[in-house]
Motif scaffolding. Structure first.
Motif, PDB file in Angstrom:
ATOM      1  N   ARG A 188       0.851  -1.193   0.167  1.00  0.00           N
ATOM      2  CA  ARG A 188       0.123  -0.072   0.097  1.00  0.00           C
ATOM      3  C   ARG A 188       0.837   1.129  -0.060  1.00  0.00           C
ATOM      4  O   ARG A 188       0.545   2.323  -0.791  1.00  0.00           O
ATOM      5  N   TRP A 189       2.038   1.282   0.845  1.00  0.00           N
ATOM      6  CA  TRP A 189       2.547   2.438   0.896  1.00  0.00           C
ATOM      7  C   TRP A 189       3.828   2.713   0.574  1.00  0.00           C
ATOM      8  O   TRP A 189       4.632   3.927   0.444  1.00  0.00           O
ATOM      9  N   LEU A 190       4.529   1.430   0.286  1.00  0.00           N
ATOM     10  CA  LEU A 190       6.183   1.722  -0.150  1.00  0.00           C
ATOM     11  C   LEU A 190       6.161   2.204  -1.649  1.00  0.00           C
ATOM     12  O   LEU A 190       5.371   1.839  -2.431  1.00  0.00           O
ATOM     13  N   PRO A 191       6.814   3.461  -1.885  1.00  0.00           N
ATOM     14  CA  PRO A 191       6.545   3.880  -3.214  1.00  0.00           C
ATOM     15  C   PRO A 191       7.631   3.251  -4.167  1.00  0.00           C
ATOM     16  O   PRO A 191       8.635   2.534  -3.623  1.00  0.00           O
ATOM     17  N   GLU A 192       7.531   3.600  -5.396  1.00  0.00           N
ATOM     18  CA  GLU A 192       8.470   3.105  -6.569  1.00  0.00           C
ATOM     19  C   GLU A 192       9.843   3.950  -6.179  1.00  0.00           C
ATOM     20  O   GLU A 192       9.541   4.990  -6.005  1.00  0.00           O
ATOM     21  N   SER A 193      10.710   3.114  -6.630  1.00  0.00           N
ATOM     22  CA  SER A 193      12.183   3.988  -6.830  1.00  0.00           C
ATOM     23  C   SER A 193      12.059   4.997  -7.706  1.00  0.00           C
ATOM     24  O   SER A 193      11.229   5.076  -8.770  1.00  0.00           O
ATOM     25  N   ALA A 194      12.450   6.205  -7.260  1.00  0.00           N
ATOM     26  CA  ALA A 194      12.577   7.243  -8.233  1.00  0.00           C
ATOM     27  C   ALA A 194      13.237   7.161  -9.557  1.00  0.00           C
ATOM     28  O   ALA A 194      12.925   7.544 -10.579  1.00  0.00           O
ATOM     29  N   GLU A 195      14.437   6.031  -9.501  1.00  0.00           N
ATOM     30  CA  GLU A 195      15.020   5.826 -10.670  1.00  0.00           C
ATOM     31  C   GLU A 195      13.919   4.809 -11.650  1.00  0.00           C
ATOM     32  O   GLU A 195      14.117   5.207 -12.793  1.00  0.00           O
ATOM     33  N   GLU A 196      13.047   4.337 -11.132  1.00  0.00           N
ATOM     34  CA  GLU A 196      12.165   3.377 -11.946  1.00  0.00           C
ATOM     35  C   GLU A 196      10.898   4.244 -12.525  1.00  0.00           C
ATOM     36  O   GLU A 196      10.306   3.915 -13.126  1.00  0.00           O
ATOM     37  N   GLN A 197      10.713   5.526 -11.909  1.00  0.00           N
ATOM     38  CA  GLN A 197       9.771   6.420 -12.448  1.00  0.00           C
ATOM     39  C   GLN A 197      10.367   7.252 -13.449  1.00  0.00           C
ATOM     40  O   GLN A 197       9.983   7.808 -14.409  1.00  0.00           O
ATOM     41  N   SER A 198      11.720   7.137 -13.809  1.00  0.00           N
ATOM     42  CA  SER A 198      12.327   7.790 -14.814  1.00  0.00           C
ATOM     43  C   SER A 198      12.516   6.998 -16.078  1.00  0.00           C
ATOM     44  O   SER A 198      12.158   5.704 -15.978  1.00  0.00           O
ATOM     45  N   VAL A 199      13.304   7.300 -17.171  1.00  0.00           N
ATOM     46  CA  VAL A 199      13.478   6.476 -18.438  1.00  0.00           C
ATOM     47  C   VAL A 199      14.526   5.535 -17.933  1.00  0.00           C
ATOM     48  O   VAL A 199      15.496   5.904 -17.306  1.00  0.00           O
ATOM     49  N   ALA A 200      14.217   4.166 -17.918  1.00  0.00           N
ATOM     50  CA  ALA A 200      15.335   3.152 -17.555  1.00  0.00           C
ATOM     51  C   ALA A 200      16.702   3.203 -18.533  1.00  0.00           C
ATOM     52  O   ALA A 200      16.338   3.545 -19.755  1.00  0.00           O
ATOM     53  N   ALA A 201      17.820   3.201 -17.727  1.00  0.00           N
ATOM     54  CA  ALA A 201      18.614   3.077 -18.677  1.00  0.00           C
ATOM     55  C   ALA A 201      19.020   1.691 -19.368  1.00  0.00           C
ATOM     56  O   ALA A 201      18.415   0.670 -18.895  1.00  0.00           O
ATOM     57  N   SER A 202      19.738   2.071 -20.491  1.00  0.00           N
ATOM     58  CA  SER A 202      19.954   0.546 -21.263  1.00  0.00           C
ATOM     59  C   SER A 202      20.908  -0.373 -20.605  1.00  0.00           C
ATOM     60  O   SER A 202      21.510   0.041 -19.349  1.00  0.00           O
ATOM     61  N   ARG A 203      20.958  -1.672 -21.083  1.00  0.00           N
ATOM     62  CA  ARG A 203      21.665  -2.530 -20.732  1.00  0.00           C
ATOM     63  C   ARG A 203      23.115  -2.071 -20.467  1.00  0.00           C
ATOM     64  O   ARG A 203      23.951  -2.390 -19.486  1.00  0.00           O
ATOM     65  N   GLU A 204      23.447  -1.722 -21.480  1.00  0.00           N
ATOM     66  CA  GLU A 204      25.046  -1.169 -21.863  1.00  0.00           C
ATOM     67  C   GLU A 204      25.324  -0.095 -20.732  1.00  0.00           C
ATOM     68  O   GLU A 204      26.557  -0.132 -20.164  1.00  0.00           O
ATOM     69  N   GLU A 205      24.291   0.807 -20.508  1.00  0.00           N
ATOM     70  CA  GLU A 205      24.734   1.982 -19.608  1.00  0.00           C
ATOM     71  C   GLU A 205      24.780   1.154 -18.162  1.00  0.00           C
ATOM     72  O   GLU A 205      25.935   1.764 -17.345  1.00  0.00           O
ATOM     73  N   ARG A 206      24.009   0.381 -17.706  1.00  0.00           N
ATOM     74  CA  ARG A 206      24.011  -0.129 -16.335  1.00  0.00           C
ATOM     75  C   ARG A 206      25.474  -1.129 -16.221  1.00  0.00           C
ATOM     76  O   ARG A 206      26.014  -1.165 -15.363  1.00  0.00           O
ATOM     77  N   ARG A 207      25.673  -1.715 -17.401  1.00  0.00           N
ATOM     78  CA  ARG A 207      26.805  -2.418 -17.281  1.00  0.00           C
ATOM     79  C   ARG A 207      28.242  -1.598 -17.212  1.00  0.00           C
ATOM     80  O   ARG A 207      29.142  -1.841 -16.514  1.00  0.00           O
ATOM     81  N   ASP A 208      28.239  -0.504 -17.996  1.00  0.00           N
ATOM     82  CA  ASP A 208      29.377   0.533 -17.898  1.00  0.00           C
ATOM     83  C   ASP A 208      29.468   0.849 -16.581  1.00  0.00           C
ATOM     84  O   ASP A 208      30.411   1.168 -15.854  1.00  0.00           O
ATOM     85  N   ALA A 209      28.128   1.298 -15.690  1.00  0.00           N
ATOM     86  CA  ALA A 209      28.274   1.843 -14.627  1.00  0.00           C
ATOM     87  C   ALA A 209      28.709   0.709 -13.570  1.00  0.00           C
ATOM     88  O   ALA A 209      29.538   1.388 -12.626  1.00  0.00           O
ATOM     89  N   ALA A 210      28.384  -0.367 -13.592  1.00  0.00           N
ATOM     90  CA  ALA A 210      28.785  -1.442 -12.596  1.00  0.00           C
ATOM     91  C   ALA A 210      30.296  -1.510 -12.797  1.00  0.00           C
ATOM     92  O   ALA A 210      31.128  -1.801 -11.870  1.00  0.00           O
ATOM     93  N   ARG A 211      31.044  -1.420 -14.135  1.00  0.00           N
ATOM     94  CA  ARG A 211      32.317  -1.660 -14.523  1.00  0.00           C
ATOM     95  C   ARG A 211      33.129  -0.403 -13.606  1.00  0.00           C
ATOM     96  O   ARG A 211      34.309  -0.617 -13.152  1.00  0.00           O
TER      97      ARG A 211
END
Length: 281
Positions: free
Chosen positions: A194-217
């Motif tokens: 009921r009360w837990l909000p979605e992550s603000a990151e998930e309310q934005s445009v999702a990053a591509s897999r490549e961008e997430r992979r680059d961020a992890a590296r």
């Protein structure tokens, strides 16, 4: 234009207020996380007598949940990227709660160990998710305070397990201690839904897999950069040794005290004090 967080965030963006609702939900989940780990220590002496466990077998069963937690913490990010943080949180809470009921119905140590391992996957997944929710929606200058308050739920769960065991196990049986672990299904789960909000990151445009992979590296390169890598390794070693002691004490302390001649209730007082000290710490 992105819509602001729902009312479930409880004005978390306000610089003067902590996200009390989010802290309560996540802290409640962490409290049951702590309960589910500590409860094994409160029931170990009875399990050892009923199933004729050796010390090695008892240790392996105790480790099963921790191995599951390790695996759950590793894979939770994969599910979060697919389902979102809130859905993954709900799934983890449901998963470990249902499996703890199966622990209560375990006919023997082998089945019990397998179910504890599987429950540990959900327990391990909840911890980083609760931390992420709390720190994301807390005011930036109070994120550390919010995290510490929320994380204090873990020893609160240990205190609850110790207190309940002093009454429930002598009056009823060890099985009821694991049935109690299903309470998140009617407490934490509905509140989170009921009360837990979605992550603000998930309310934005999702990053591509490549961008997430680059961020992890980039993150890995940062923590292993020259001048930092030694600190990183030493921090891991320190954390490993600290958790080795904490989980070891929560598992074995009551049984060791009983083997030393203490009564069942008296032995649980040591576990109770240990977790009370952890709350203060």
């Amino acid at each position: 234009m992105n819509t602001p967080p729902t009312t479930g965030a409880l004005n978390a963006s306000s610089p003067s207020r902590l996200p009390v609702g989010i802290m309560a939900i996540c802290g409640g989940a962490i409290a049951f996380d702590g309960y589910d780990i500590v409860v094994y220590g409160t029931t170990l002496s009875r399990l050892r007598d009923e199933w004729g466990l050796t010390s090695g077998q008892a240790g392996n069963i105790g480790s099963a949940a921790l191995v599951g937690m390790f695996l759950g913490a590793l894979v939770v990010g994969t599910f979060t990227s697919r389902w979102g943080r809130k859905r993954t949180f709900l799934a983890c809470v449901t998963w470990f709660s249902v499996l703890m009921v199966l622990c209560a119905a375990a006919p023997g140590p082998e089945f019990f160990a397998v179910v504890r391992f599987l429950a540990g996957i959900g327990l391990g997944g909840v911890m980083p998710l609760a931390a992420a929710f709390t720190t994301e929606f807390a005011p930036r200058d109070r994120a550390a305070v919010a995290y510490v308050i929320m994380q204090s739920g873990y020893p609160v769960g240990g205190v609850a397990a110790s207190l309940l065991a002093k009454w429930i196990i002598p009056e009823f049986s060890w099985h009821w201690m694991y049935l109690i672990a299903a309470l998140p299904l009617i407490t934490v789960l509905p509140a989170a839904w009921r009360w837990l909000p979605e992550s603000a990151e998930e309310q934005s445009v999702a990053a591509s897999r490549e961008e997430r992979r680059d961020a992890a590296r980039a993150g890995l390169r940062a923590i292993f950069a020259p001048g930092i890598r030694t600190t990183t390794v030493m921090f891991w070693v320190m954390s490993f040794c600290s958790l080795l002691f904490v989980y070891g004490a929560n598992t074995w302390l009551p049984t060791l005290m009983q083997d030393d001649g203490r009564g069942f209730s008296s032995s649980l007082n040591f576990l109770l004090c240990f977790n009370l000290g952890a709350i203060v710490g």
